[in-house]
Design a protein around this motif. Structure first.
Motif, short mmCIF file in Angstrom:
data_model
loop_
_atom_site.label_atom_id
_atom_site.label_comp_id
_atom_site.label_asym_id
_atom_site.label_seq_id
_atom_site.Cartn_x
_atom_site.Cartn_y
_atom_site.Cartn_z
N GLN A 81 0.84 -1.20 0.00
CA GLN A 81 0.00 0.00 0.00
C GLN A 81 0.88 1.26 0.00
O GLN A 81 2.01 1.22 0.48
CB GLN A 81 -0.90 -0.01 1.23
CG GLN A 81 -1.85 -1.19 1.31
CD GLN A 81 -2.85 -1.19 0.16
OE1 GLN A 81 -3.48 -0.16 -0.13
NE2 GLN A 81 -3.00 -2.35 -0.49
N PRO A 82 0.34 2.37 -0.51
CA PRO A 82 1.12 3.62 -0.48
C PRO A 82 1.61 3.98 0.93
O PRO A 82 2.68 4.55 1.08
CB PRO A 82 0.13 4.65 -1.02
CG PRO A 82 -0.74 3.86 -1.95
CD PRO A 82 -0.90 2.52 -1.28
N GLY A 83 0.83 3.62 1.94
CA GLY A 83 1.24 3.87 3.32
C GLY A 83 2.43 3.05 3.77
O GLY A 83 3.00 3.31 4.83
N ASP A 84 2.81 2.05 2.98
CA ASP A 84 4.00 1.25 3.30
C ASP A 84 5.28 1.93 2.81
O ASP A 84 6.38 1.45 3.10
CB ASP A 84 3.90 -0.13 2.63
CG ASP A 84 2.73 -0.96 3.14
OD1 ASP A 84 2.20 -1.77 2.36
OD2 ASP A 84 2.35 -0.79 4.33
N SER A 85 5.13 2.99 2.05
CA SER A 85 6.30 3.70 1.53
C SER A 85 7.14 4.22 2.69
O SER A 85 6.68 5.03 3.50
CB SER A 85 5.86 4.86 0.63
OG SER A 85 5.15 4.37 -0.50
N ALA A 86 8.35 3.73 2.77
CA ALA A 86 9.23 4.02 3.90
C ALA A 86 10.60 3.41 3.59
O ALA A 86 10.78 2.77 2.56
CB ALA A 86 8.66 3.43 5.19
N THR A 87 11.52 3.61 4.50
CA THR A 87 12.82 2.93 4.40
C THR A 87 12.81 1.76 5.37
O THR A 87 12.40 1.90 6.53
CB THR A 87 13.98 3.88 4.73
OG1 THR A 87 13.98 4.96 3.79
CG2 THR A 87 15.31 3.15 4.66
N TYR A 88 13.24 0.62 4.91
CA TYR A 88 13.24 -0.59 5.71
C TYR A 88 14.68 -1.04 5.96
O TYR A 88 15.50 -1.07 5.06
CB TYR A 88 12.46 -1.69 4.98
CG TYR A 88 10.99 -1.39 4.89
CD1 TYR A 88 10.50 -0.54 3.90
CD2 TYR A 88 10.09 -1.91 5.81
CE1 TYR A 88 9.16 -0.23 3.82
CE2 TYR A 88 8.74 -1.61 5.74
CZ TYR A 88 8.28 -0.76 4.75
OH TYR A 88 6.94 -0.44 4.69
#
Lengths: 111, 115
Positions: A81-88
């Motif tokens: 989901q777009p809300g998963d956009s992050a650095t992992y």
């Protein structure tokens, strides 16, 4: 031997797709493998973690797959989901709290 | 509940000037405390960690130092900043989970730009 190698450096996935991030380690004494999620301008937060006595751990849409013989572990994000956009960040430690972090993967999920 | 405070959030300093970043933890006692630096493409680099007052371990030789004057206070300092000290500095504390595992909790970070 203390390094944790993470790939890819960046990842672009369409909404609903599967995001896969891989990590590899050398130190066979590592026995704790967490993944951290970091949103822009924020500190990282624990997402999910696994111990080497299991090969897979699932929490909602997030799954860690662990291959002890290959010394590799990966994070799978299902139905991204777009809300998963992050650095992992993947990490590893040897029953101590000095986590060794990977270099991070910037995930972008487009609608 | 436990919280971690880190300040300042943003800092712009000239080369050669001193630095002091502060971190405090609330809601826990005798935490392990950490300073990490995050640079683009280089992940999270552990700089210092502390298991108690006055006990500091340095992971990477550099222009920085750390101090722990109180149980829940951790300070990152420099006498003379270098351009290479620019980065995003994260304070963290850890809690022991089962089987000797510790989870790290990070603060909001301090972005330092050295000009």
């Amino acid at each position: 031997q203390q390094q944790v190698k993470q790939s890819p450096q960046s990842l672009i996935v369409q909404k609903g797709g599967i995001s896969i991030i891989n990590c590899a380690y050398e130190n066979t004494a590592f026995d704790y493998f967490p993944w951290y999620q970091q949103f822009p301008g924020k500190g990282p937060a624990l997402l999910i973690a696994i111990r080497p006595d299991v090969s897979e751990k699932k929490e909602g849409r997030f799954t860690i797959s662990f291959n002890k013989s290959a010394k590799q572990f990966s994070l799978h994000i299902m139905d991204s989901q777009p809300g998963d956009s992050a650095t992992y960040f993947c990490a590893a430690s040897r029953r101590t709290d000095k986590l060794i972090f990977g270099t991070g993967t910037r995930l972008q999920v487009f609608p | 509940s436990q919280t971690i405070h880190q300040w300042p959030a943003t800092l712009v300093q000239p080369v050669g000037s001193p630095l002091s970043l502060e971190c405090t933890v609330e809601g826990t006692s005798n935490p392990n405390l950490y300073w990490y630096r995050q640079a683009a493409g280089r992940g999270l680099q552990l700089l210092f960690y502390s298991v108690g007052i006055g006990q500091i371990s340095s992971e990477v030789p550099q222009n920085l130092s750390a101090s722990r004057p109180q149980d829940r206070q951790f300070i990152l300092s420099s006498k003379k900043l270098l351009l290479s000290d620019s980065g995003f500095y994260l304070c963290a504390w850890s809690v022991r989970l089962g089987r000797g595992v510790r989870e790290l909790f990070f603060g909001e970070g301090s972005r330092l730009t050295v000009l």
